[in-house]
Scaffold this motif. Structure first.
Motif, PDB file in Angstrom:
ATOM      1  N   VAL A  77      45.080  44.260  42.874  1.00  0.00           N
ATOM      2  CA  VAL A  77      44.016  43.593  42.137  1.00  0.00           C
ATOM      3  C   VAL A  77      44.423  42.142  41.924  1.00  0.00           C
ATOM      4  O   VAL A  77      45.587  41.840  41.657  1.00  0.00           O
ATOM      5  CB  VAL A  77      43.729  44.289  40.785  1.00  0.00           C
ATOM      6  N   MET A  78      43.465  41.241  42.077  1.00  0.00           N
ATOM      7  CA  MET A  78      43.679  39.822  41.786  1.00  0.00           C
ATOM      8  C   MET A  78      42.878  39.467  40.546  1.00  0.00           C
ATOM      9  O   MET A  78      41.643  39.569  40.533  1.00  0.00           O
ATOM     10  CB  MET A  78      43.248  38.935  42.953  1.00  0.00           C
ATOM     11  N   VAL A  79      43.582  39.072  39.495  1.00  0.00           N
ATOM     12  CA  VAL A  79      42.969  38.679  38.236  1.00  0.00           C
ATOM     13  C   VAL A  79      43.061  37.163  38.128  1.00  0.00           C
ATOM     14  O   VAL A  79      44.161  36.595  38.233  1.00  0.00           O
ATOM     15  CB  VAL A  79      43.680  39.341  37.045  1.00  0.00           C
ATOM     16  N   PHE A  80      41.934  36.495  37.907  1.00  0.00           N
ATOM     17  CA  PHE A  80      41.893  35.038  37.854  1.00  0.00           C
ATOM     18  C   PHE A  80      41.798  34.589  36.400  1.00  0.00           C
ATOM     19  O   PHE A  80      40.842  34.931  35.691  1.00  0.00           O
ATOM     20  CB  PHE A  80      40.721  34.521  38.683  1.00  0.00           C
ATOM     21  N   LEU A  95      39.537  30.996  45.691  1.00  0.00           N
ATOM     22  CA  LEU A  95      40.974  31.224  45.556  1.00  0.00           C
ATOM     23  C   LEU A  95      41.394  32.495  46.277  1.00  0.00           C
ATOM     24  O   LEU A  95      42.453  32.539  46.918  1.00  0.00           O
ATOM     25  CB  LEU A  95      41.361  31.302  44.073  1.00  0.00           C
ATOM     26  N   ALA A  96      40.584  33.535  46.178  1.00  0.00           N
ATOM     27  CA  ALA A  96      40.905  34.776  46.885  1.00  0.00           C
ATOM     28  C   ALA A  96      41.005  34.531  48.387  1.00  0.00           C
ATOM     29  O   ALA A  96      41.883  35.076  49.064  1.00  0.00           O
ATOM     30  CB  ALA A  96      39.859  35.843  46.580  1.00  0.00           C
ATOM     31  N   MET A 122      38.869  40.021  41.527  1.00  0.00           N
ATOM     32  CA  MET A 122      37.817  39.969  40.516  1.00  0.00           C
ATOM     33  C   MET A 122      36.860  38.827  40.853  1.00  0.00           C
ATOM     34  O   MET A 122      37.250  37.821  41.450  1.00  0.00           O
ATOM     35  CB  MET A 122      38.421  39.779  39.129  1.00  0.00           C
ATOM     36  N   ARG A 123      35.620  38.978  40.445  1.00  0.00           N
ATOM     37  CA  ARG A 123      34.603  37.982  40.794  1.00  0.00           C
ATOM     38  C   ARG A 123      34.448  36.895  39.759  1.00  0.00           C
ATOM     39  O   ARG A 123      33.826  35.856  40.018  1.00  0.00           O
ATOM     40  CB  ARG A 123      33.261  38.680  41.024  1.00  0.00           C
ATOM     41  N   SER A 124      34.992  37.110  38.562  1.00  0.00           N
ATOM     42  CA  SER A 124      34.813  36.162  37.465  1.00  0.00           C
ATOM     43  C   SER A 124      36.157  35.787  36.859  1.00  0.00           C
ATOM     44  O   SER A 124      37.143  36.532  36.984  1.00  0.00           O
ATOM     45  CB  SER A 124      33.905  36.761  36.380  1.00  0.00           C
ATOM     46  N   PRO A 159      40.060  44.912  29.613  1.00  0.00           N
ATOM     47  CA  PRO A 159      38.666  45.396  29.546  1.00  0.00           C
ATOM     48  C   PRO A 159      37.928  45.352  30.880  1.00  0.00           C
ATOM     49  O   PRO A 159      36.896  46.011  31.045  1.00  0.00           O
ATOM     50  CB  PRO A 159      38.015  44.431  28.529  1.00  0.00           C
ATOM     51  N   HIS A 160      38.458  44.591  31.829  1.00  0.00           N
ATOM     52  CA  HIS A 160      37.768  44.389  33.103  1.00  0.00           C
ATOM     53  C   HIS A 160      38.429  45.092  34.282  1.00  0.00           C
ATOM     54  O   HIS A 160      37.835  45.176  35.361  1.00  0.00           O
ATOM     55  CB  HIS A 160      37.693  42.888  33.412  1.00  0.00           C
TER      56      HIS A 160
END
Length: 414
Positions: A77-80, A95-96, A122-124, A159-160
Protein backbone atom coordinates in the motif's frame (compact mmCIF):
# COMPACT_ATOMS: atom_id res chain seq x y z
CA UNK A 1 41.32 -4.43 -25.12
CA UNK A 2 39.41 -1.13 -25.55
CA UNK A 3 36.25 -0.96 -23.49
CA UNK A 4 33.25 1.17 -24.48
CA UNK A 5 32.56 4.16 -22.27
CA UNK A 6 28.95 4.84 -23.21
CA UNK A 7 26.15 3.07 -21.29
CA UNK A 8 24.26 0.56 -23.38
CA UNK A 9 26.87 0.38 -26.15
CA UNK A 10 28.75 -2.83 -25.50
CA UNK A 11 30.75 -4.18 -28.44
CA UNK A 12 29.54 -7.79 -28.21
CA UNK A 13 30.93 -8.89 -31.58
CA UNK A 14 34.41 -7.98 -30.46
CA UNK A 15 33.86 -9.70 -27.15
CA UNK A 16 32.77 -12.91 -28.86
CA UNK A 17 35.72 -12.81 -31.27
CA UNK A 18 38.05 -13.25 -28.32
CA UNK A 19 36.59 -16.64 -27.44
CA UNK A 20 39.78 -18.45 -28.46
CA UNK A 21 42.20 -15.86 -27.14
CA UNK A 22 44.18 -16.28 -23.93
CA UNK A 23 46.00 -13.12 -22.99
CA UNK A 24 47.09 -14.40 -19.56
CA UNK A 25 46.18 -11.12 -17.90
CA UNK A 26 46.38 -11.70 -14.16
CA UNK A 27 44.93 -9.43 -11.51
CA UNK A 28 46.18 -10.21 -8.01
CA UNK A 29 43.76 -9.06 -5.36
CA UNK A 30 44.92 -8.23 -1.85
CA UNK A 31 42.24 -8.99 0.72
CA UNK A 32 41.72 -9.63 4.39
CA UNK A 33 39.73 -12.79 3.62
CA UNK A 34 41.15 -15.78 5.48
CA UNK A 35 40.48 -19.23 4.08
CA UNK A 36 39.37 -21.92 6.47
CA UNK A 37 37.42 -25.12 6.72
CA UNK A 38 33.78 -25.07 5.75
CA UNK A 39 31.15 -25.64 8.41
CA UNK A 40 28.78 -28.60 8.50
CA UNK A 41 26.73 -29.01 5.33
CA UNK A 42 23.34 -27.27 5.53
CA UNK A 43 20.18 -28.38 3.74
CA UNK A 44 20.85 -25.53 1.29
CA UNK A 45 24.08 -27.23 0.21
CA UNK A 46 27.76 -27.20 1.18
CA UNK A 47 28.34 -23.71 -0.27
CA UNK A 48 25.56 -22.02 1.70
CA UNK A 49 26.94 -19.70 4.37
CA UNK A 50 25.42 -19.65 7.83
CA UNK A 51 23.02 -16.83 8.58
CA UNK A 52 24.33 -14.91 11.59
CA UNK A 53 22.81 -12.39 13.99
CA UNK A 54 24.44 -9.54 12.09
CA UNK A 55 21.93 -7.09 10.64
CA UNK A 56 20.82 -8.32 7.19
CA UNK A 57 23.33 -11.18 7.29
CA UNK A 58 24.24 -12.61 3.89
CA UNK A 59 23.79 -16.16 5.17
CA UNK A 60 21.89 -18.45 2.79
CA UNK A 61 21.43 -21.58 4.88
CA UNK A 62 18.06 -20.42 6.31
CA UNK A 63 15.54 -17.64 5.77
CA UNK A 64 14.85 -15.03 8.47
CA UNK A 65 11.11 -15.47 9.01
CA UNK A 66 10.83 -11.93 10.39
CA UNK A 67 10.88 -10.75 6.76
CA UNK A 68 8.46 -11.57 3.93
CA UNK A 69 10.19 -13.71 1.31
CA UNK A 70 9.55 -12.47 -2.24
CA UNK A 71 8.78 -15.77 -3.94
CA UNK A 72 5.10 -15.08 -4.53
CA UNK A 73 2.82 -12.09 -5.01
CA UNK A 74 3.21 -9.53 -2.23
CA UNK A 75 0.82 -6.62 -1.81
CA UNK A 76 1.96 -3.10 -0.97
CA UNK A 77 0.00 0.00 0.00
CA UNK A 78 1.20 3.52 -0.79
CA UNK A 79 -0.03 6.14 1.67
CA UNK A 80 0.47 9.77 0.62
CA UNK A 81 1.00 12.15 3.54
CA UNK A 82 0.38 15.90 3.44
CA UNK A 83 1.03 18.47 6.18
CA UNK A 84 -0.74 21.55 7.56
CA UNK A 85 2.16 23.83 6.53
CA UNK A 86 2.09 22.92 2.82
CA UNK A 87 -0.46 22.43 0.06
CA UNK A 88 0.56 19.53 -2.23
CA UNK A 89 1.52 20.59 -5.75
CA UNK A 90 1.03 17.15 -7.33
CA UNK A 91 -1.65 14.50 -7.14
CA UNK A 92 -1.03 11.10 -5.51
CA UNK A 93 -1.49 9.41 -8.88
CA UNK A 94 1.49 11.37 -10.26
CA UNK A 95 3.70 10.28 -7.38
CA UNK A 96 2.56 6.68 -7.67
CA UNK A 97 3.55 6.74 -11.35
CA UNK A 98 7.09 7.75 -10.31
CA UNK A 99 7.51 4.28 -8.80
CA UNK A 100 5.03 1.89 -10.39
CA UNK A 101 4.92 -0.09 -12.56
CA UNK A 102 8.71 0.37 -12.93
CA UNK A 103 9.55 -1.06 -9.50
CA UNK A 104 7.33 -4.09 -10.06
CA UNK A 105 8.89 -4.68 -13.47
CA UNK A 106 12.38 -4.47 -11.99
CA UNK A 107 11.61 -7.24 -9.52
CA UNK A 108 9.75 -9.35 -12.06
CA UNK A 109 12.82 -9.32 -14.33
CA UNK A 110 15.29 -9.87 -11.47
CA UNK A 111 13.30 -12.81 -10.06
CA UNK A 112 12.71 -14.48 -13.46
CA UNK A 113 9.00 -14.01 -12.86
CA UNK A 114 9.03 -15.74 -9.47
CA UNK A 115 8.04 -12.60 -7.55
CA UNK A 116 5.33 -10.03 -8.22
CA UNK A 117 5.03 -6.82 -6.24
CA UNK A 118 1.49 -5.47 -6.50
CA UNK A 119 1.04 -1.85 -5.46
CA UNK A 120 -2.21 -0.33 -4.22
CA UNK A 121 -1.74 3.48 -4.16
CA UNK A 122 -4.25 5.58 -2.24
CA UNK A 123 -6.06 8.12 -4.39
CA UNK A 124 -6.15 10.97 -1.88
CA UNK A 125 -3.80 12.72 0.50
CA UNK A 126 -3.87 11.78 4.18
CA UNK A 127 -3.35 14.84 6.38
CA UNK A 128 -0.78 14.60 9.16
CA UNK A 129 -1.70 16.32 12.47
CA UNK A 130 1.50 18.40 12.69
CA UNK A 131 3.61 20.54 10.39
CA UNK A 132 6.35 18.91 8.31
CA UNK A 133 9.03 21.01 10.05
CA UNK A 134 7.98 19.82 13.50
CA UNK A 135 9.24 16.27 12.87
CA UNK A 136 12.88 17.20 12.19
CA UNK A 137 13.08 14.90 9.18
CA UNK A 138 16.64 14.12 8.10
CA UNK A 139 18.92 11.18 7.31
CA UNK A 140 20.18 10.59 10.84
CA UNK A 141 16.84 11.23 12.44
CA UNK A 142 16.27 11.86 16.13
CA UNK A 143 14.59 8.61 17.29
CA UNK A 144 11.93 10.41 19.31
CA UNK A 145 10.85 12.63 16.43
CA UNK A 146 10.96 9.73 14.01
CA UNK A 147 8.74 7.64 16.31
CA UNK A 148 6.28 10.52 16.56
CA UNK A 149 6.15 10.79 12.77
CA UNK A 150 5.50 7.07 12.34
CA UNK A 151 2.83 6.94 15.04
CA UNK A 152 1.06 9.96 13.54
CA UNK A 153 1.30 8.54 10.00
CA UNK A 154 -0.11 5.12 10.86
CA UNK A 155 -2.86 6.66 13.00
CA UNK A 156 -3.82 9.12 10.26
CA UNK A 157 -3.88 6.37 7.63
CA UNK A 158 -5.69 3.78 9.74
CA UNK A 159 -9.24 4.98 8.95
CA UNK A 160 -8.47 4.70 5.24
CA UNK A 161 -6.27 1.58 5.05
CA UNK A 162 -6.86 -2.02 6.09
CA UNK A 163 -3.31 -2.88 7.10
CA UNK A 164 -4.20 -6.57 7.36
CA UNK A 165 -4.21 -6.76 3.56
CA UNK A 166 -0.63 -5.65 2.97
CA UNK A 167 2.84 -7.13 3.19
CA UNK A 168 4.64 -3.83 2.51
CA UNK A 169 3.76 -0.28 3.61
CA UNK A 170 5.11 2.80 1.82
CA UNK A 171 4.59 6.15 3.58
CA UNK A 172 5.15 8.79 0.89
CA UNK A 173 5.53 12.36 2.12
CA UNK A 174 4.53 15.43 0.10
CA UNK A 175 7.80 16.21 -1.72
CA UNK A 176 7.13 19.96 -1.65
CA UNK A 177 6.58 20.24 2.12
CA UNK A 178 9.29 22.48 3.65
CA UNK A 179 10.37 19.98 6.31
CA UNK A 180 10.85 17.03 3.94
CA UNK A 181 14.49 15.97 3.39
CA UNK A 182 14.99 13.72 0.36
CA UNK A 183 18.06 12.18 2.02
CA UNK A 184 15.89 10.65 4.76
CA UNK A 185 14.22 7.90 2.69
CA UNK A 186 14.76 4.55 4.42
CA UNK A 187 13.19 1.43 5.87
CA UNK A 188 12.29 1.59 9.56
CA UNK A 189 12.13 -1.63 11.58
CA UNK A 190 10.19 -1.37 14.83
CA UNK A 191 11.57 -2.87 18.04
CA UNK A 192 7.95 -3.00 19.17
CA UNK A 193 5.51 -3.23 16.23
CA UNK A 194 2.70 -0.74 15.85
CA UNK A 195 -0.81 -2.17 15.95
CA UNK A 196 -3.35 -1.23 13.30
CA UNK A 197 -6.51 -3.09 12.27
CA UNK A 198 -5.61 -5.87 14.68
CA UNK A 199 -2.30 -6.63 12.97
CA UNK A 200 1.34 -5.84 13.69
CA UNK A 201 3.05 -3.28 11.48
CA UNK A 202 6.69 -4.32 11.88
CA UNK A 203 8.40 -2.17 9.27
CA UNK A 204 7.57 0.62 6.85
CA UNK A 205 9.34 2.40 4.03
CA UNK A 206 9.42 6.14 4.70
CA UNK A 207 9.68 7.91 1.33
CA UNK A 208 10.83 11.54 1.26
CA UNK A 209 11.93 11.73 -2.38
CA UNK A 210 11.74 14.67 -4.72
CA UNK A 211 9.43 14.51 -7.74
CA UNK A 212 10.67 12.82 -9.90
CA UNK A 213 12.63 10.62 -7.48
CA UNK A 214 16.08 9.05 -7.59
CA UNK A 215 16.38 6.17 -10.03
CA UNK A 216 15.53 2.76 -8.53
CA UNK A 217 15.29 4.24 -5.03
CA UNK A 218 12.10 2.37 -4.15
CA UNK A 219 13.51 -0.94 -5.39
CA UNK A 220 16.57 -0.36 -3.18
CA UNK A 221 14.48 0.33 -0.09
CA UNK A 222 12.17 -2.57 -0.85
CA UNK A 223 15.25 -4.79 -0.91
CA UNK A 224 15.69 -3.99 2.79
CA UNK A 225 12.12 -5.15 3.40
CA UNK A 226 13.35 -8.53 2.10
CA UNK A 227 16.41 -8.59 4.41
CA UNK A 228 18.98 -7.38 1.89
CA UNK A 229 21.87 -5.28 3.28
CA UNK A 230 23.28 -1.96 2.18
CA UNK A 231 26.33 -2.69 0.05
CA UNK A 232 27.67 0.85 -0.03
CA UNK A 233 30.45 2.14 2.17
CA UNK A 234 29.44 5.16 4.22
CA UNK A 235 32.53 7.34 4.71
CA UNK A 236 33.06 8.84 8.13
CA UNK A 237 33.19 12.35 6.72
CA UNK A 238 30.08 11.72 4.64
CA UNK A 239 31.80 13.27 1.61
CA UNK A 240 34.19 10.63 0.22
CA UNK A 241 33.19 7.85 -2.19
CA UNK A 242 30.24 5.77 -1.01
CA UNK A 243 30.53 3.12 -3.70
CA UNK A 244 33.95 1.57 -3.13
CA UNK A 245 32.62 -1.88 -2.18
CA UNK A 246 30.47 -2.80 -5.19
CA UNK A 247 30.31 0.23 -7.47
CA UNK A 248 27.51 -0.11 -10.02
CA UNK A 249 27.03 -3.86 -9.54
CA UNK A 250 23.80 -4.22 -7.48
CA UNK A 251 21.18 -1.65 -6.59
CA UNK A 252 21.78 -2.33 -2.88
CA UNK A 253 25.06 -0.51 -3.46
CA UNK A 254 23.60 2.42 -5.39
CA UNK A 255 20.20 3.04 -6.91
CA UNK A 256 22.01 5.06 -9.60
CA UNK A 257 24.22 2.16 -10.75
CA UNK A 258 24.53 1.26 -14.42
CA UNK A 259 24.16 -2.45 -13.57
CA UNK A 260 21.51 -2.55 -10.79
CA UNK A 261 20.57 -6.22 -11.26
CA UNK A 262 20.84 -7.94 -7.86
CA UNK A 263 23.97 -10.05 -7.62
CA UNK A 264 23.51 -13.79 -7.91
CA UNK A 265 24.12 -14.20 -4.18
CA UNK A 266 21.09 -12.04 -3.41
CA UNK A 267 18.99 -13.97 -5.90
CA UNK A 268 19.96 -17.16 -4.10
CA UNK A 269 19.20 -15.65 -0.71
CA UNK A 270 15.77 -14.43 -1.84
CA UNK A 271 14.82 -17.75 -3.45
CA UNK A 272 15.06 -16.68 -7.09
CA UNK A 273 17.90 -19.09 -7.82
CA UNK A 274 17.54 -22.73 -6.88
CA UNK A 275 20.35 -24.92 -5.60
CA UNK A 276 20.73 -26.67 -8.96
CA UNK A 277 21.39 -23.31 -10.65
CA UNK A 278 24.47 -22.73 -8.50
CA UNK A 279 27.81 -24.38 -9.12
CA UNK A 280 29.40 -25.23 -5.78
CA UNK A 281 33.12 -25.66 -5.14
CA UNK A 282 33.76 -26.78 -1.57
CA UNK A 283 37.00 -28.74 -2.03
CA UNK A 284 40.36 -28.11 -3.63
CA UNK A 285 41.05 -28.59 -7.30
CA UNK A 286 40.29 -27.10 -10.69
CA UNK A 287 36.77 -27.04 -12.08
CA UNK A 288 35.23 -25.81 -15.34
CA UNK A 289 31.79 -24.22 -15.31
CA UNK A 290 29.28 -22.99 -17.90
CA UNK A 291 27.34 -19.89 -16.88
CA UNK A 292 24.25 -18.23 -18.29
CA UNK A 293 24.30 -14.42 -18.00
CA UNK A 294 22.69 -13.45 -14.71
CA UNK A 295 20.18 -11.04 -16.25
CA UNK A 296 19.13 -13.34 -19.10
CA UNK A 297 15.38 -14.07 -18.99
CA UNK A 298 14.12 -17.37 -17.63
CA UNK A 299 13.51 -18.70 -21.14
CA UNK A 300 17.28 -19.08 -21.36
CA UNK A 301 18.84 -20.62 -18.29
CA UNK A 302 16.50 -20.59 -15.31
CA UNK A 303 13.74 -22.64 -16.92
CA UNK A 304 16.30 -25.05 -18.36
CA UNK A 305 18.27 -25.53 -15.16
CA UNK A 306 21.30 -23.60 -16.42
CA UNK A 307 23.88 -22.37 -13.94
CA UNK A 308 23.75 -18.70 -13.04
CA UNK A 309 26.49 -18.49 -10.42
CA UNK A 310 29.50 -20.37 -9.08
CA UNK A 311 30.27 -20.26 -5.35
CA UNK A 312 33.71 -21.18 -4.02
CA UNK A 313 33.56 -21.85 -0.30
CA UNK A 314 36.61 -20.33 1.43
CA UNK A 315 35.69 -20.44 5.12
CA UNK A 316 32.95 -20.93 7.69
CA UNK A 317 31.38 -17.55 6.85
CA UNK A 318 33.17 -16.59 3.62
CA UNK A 319 32.91 -17.41 -0.06
CA UNK A 320 33.84 -16.11 -3.47
CA UNK A 321 31.08 -15.88 -6.07
CA UNK A 322 31.36 -15.78 -9.85
CA UNK A 323 28.69 -14.71 -12.35
CA UNK A 324 28.39 -13.42 -15.92
CA UNK A 325 27.03 -9.91 -16.47
CA UNK A 326 25.79 -8.64 -19.82
CA UNK A 327 23.91 -5.60 -21.11
CA UNK A 328 20.36 -6.93 -20.94
CA UNK A 329 17.35 -6.75 -18.67
CA UNK A 330 17.98 -4.61 -15.61
CA UNK A 331 21.63 -4.33 -16.69
CA UNK A 332 20.81 -2.91 -20.13
CA UNK A 333 22.73 0.32 -19.43
CA UNK A 334 25.98 -1.28 -18.30
CA UNK A 335 28.97 -0.23 -20.38
CA UNK A 336 31.10 -3.30 -19.68
CA UNK A 337 30.37 -7.02 -19.84
CA UNK A 338 32.15 -10.08 -18.56
CA UNK A 339 32.58 -12.33 -15.56
CA UNK A 340 32.16 -10.60 -12.22
CA UNK A 341 33.97 -11.99 -9.16
CA UNK A 342 33.22 -10.92 -5.60
CA UNK A 343 33.68 -12.02 -2.03
CA UNK A 344 30.82 -12.57 0.41
CA UNK A 345 31.02 -12.52 4.22
CA UNK A 346 27.91 -13.57 6.12
CA UNK A 347 29.21 -12.35 9.51
CA UNK A 348 29.47 -8.71 8.39
CA UNK A 349 26.49 -6.44 9.02
CA UNK A 350 24.73 -4.21 6.51
CA UNK A 351 26.92 -1.26 5.54
CA UNK A 352 30.12 -2.94 6.73
CA UNK A 353 31.10 -4.51 3.41
CA UNK A 354 29.41 -7.93 3.39
CA UNK A 355 30.01 -8.01 -0.38
CA UNK A 356 33.10 -6.67 -2.15
CA UNK A 357 33.73 -6.73 -5.88
CA UNK A 358 37.17 -8.00 -6.88
CA UNK A 359 38.59 -5.70 -9.53
CA UNK A 360 39.63 -7.64 -12.60
CA UNK A 361 41.42 -4.56 -13.97
CA UNK A 362 43.09 -2.78 -11.07
CA UNK A 363 44.60 0.54 -12.00
CA UNK A 364 42.07 1.28 -14.75
CA UNK A 365 38.49 2.53 -14.86
CA UNK A 366 35.57 2.93 -17.23
CA UNK A 367 32.42 4.95 -17.87
CA UNK A 368 33.67 8.11 -16.08
CA UNK A 369 30.66 10.19 -17.08
CA UNK A 370 28.01 7.73 -15.92
CA UNK A 371 29.40 5.22 -13.41
CA UNK A 372 28.92 5.77 -9.69
CA UNK A 373 32.48 4.48 -9.17
CA UNK A 374 34.54 4.23 -12.38
CA UNK A 375 37.42 2.20 -10.83
CA UNK A 376 35.01 -0.77 -10.50
CA UNK A 377 33.01 -0.17 -13.67
CA UNK A 378 35.49 -2.35 -15.59
CA UNK A 379 35.77 -4.99 -12.85
CA UNK A 380 34.45 -7.95 -14.92
CA UNK A 381 36.94 -10.29 -16.55
CA UNK A 382 36.92 -10.76 -20.31
CA UNK A 383 37.78 -13.86 -22.31
CA UNK A 384 41.35 -14.93 -21.69
CA UNK A 385 41.70 -12.99 -18.45
CA UNK A 386 42.45 -14.38 -15.02
CA UNK A 387 42.07 -13.12 -11.48
CA UNK A 388 43.73 -14.58 -8.38
CA UNK A 389 42.81 -13.77 -4.80
CA UNK A 390 46.10 -13.59 -2.93
CA UNK A 391 44.78 -14.53 0.52
CA UNK A 392 42.62 -17.55 -0.32
CA UNK A 393 44.49 -18.57 -3.46
CA UNK A 394 41.24 -18.84 -5.42
CA UNK A 395 41.77 -18.23 -9.13
CA UNK A 396 39.11 -17.48 -11.75
CA UNK A 397 39.81 -17.58 -15.50
CA UNK A 398 37.42 -16.90 -18.37
CA UNK A 399 37.97 -19.46 -21.14
CA UNK A 400 35.41 -18.33 -23.68
CA UNK A 401 31.77 -18.07 -24.74
CA UNK A 402 29.66 -20.29 -26.97
CA UNK A 403 26.96 -19.64 -29.57
CA UNK A 404 24.21 -19.87 -26.97
CA UNK A 405 25.76 -17.04 -24.99
CA UNK A 406 27.07 -19.12 -22.10
CA UNK A 407 30.39 -18.24 -20.53
CA UNK A 408 33.00 -20.90 -19.79
CA UNK A 409 34.88 -20.26 -16.56
CA UNK A 410 37.66 -22.20 -14.85
CA UNK A 411 38.05 -21.92 -11.08
CA UNK A 412 40.89 -23.21 -8.92
CA UNK A 413 40.73 -23.67 -5.14
CA UNK A 414 44.06 -24.72 -3.61
Amino acid sequence: MPRPQTPGRVDRSRLRSLAAAFTSLTAVIATSLVAGPASAVSPAGPCALERTDDHHSEGTDTWNAAYPRPVRRLDAVMVFLSFPDSEPQVEPAELAADYFPDTSRFFERASYGRFRLHADPMRSWVRMPRSSTSYGIKRDWDPGRRSAYLRDAVAAADPHVDFRRYDVVYLVADPDAPGVDSDATKVVNFDQPLRADGTDVRRVVTVFEEHPPDRNVLAHETGHVFDLPDLYHRPRDGKSDWDTYVGDWDLMGSQFGLAPEPIGWHKWKLGWLSRDQIGCVDHGGTHVHSLDPLAAPSSRGAAEGGKRMVVIRTGSSTAIAVEAREAQGNDSETCTEGVLVYRVRSAIASGGGPVEILDGHPGSSACPAASVYPPLADAPLHVGERLTDRASGVAVEVLGTDESGRWTVRTTLP
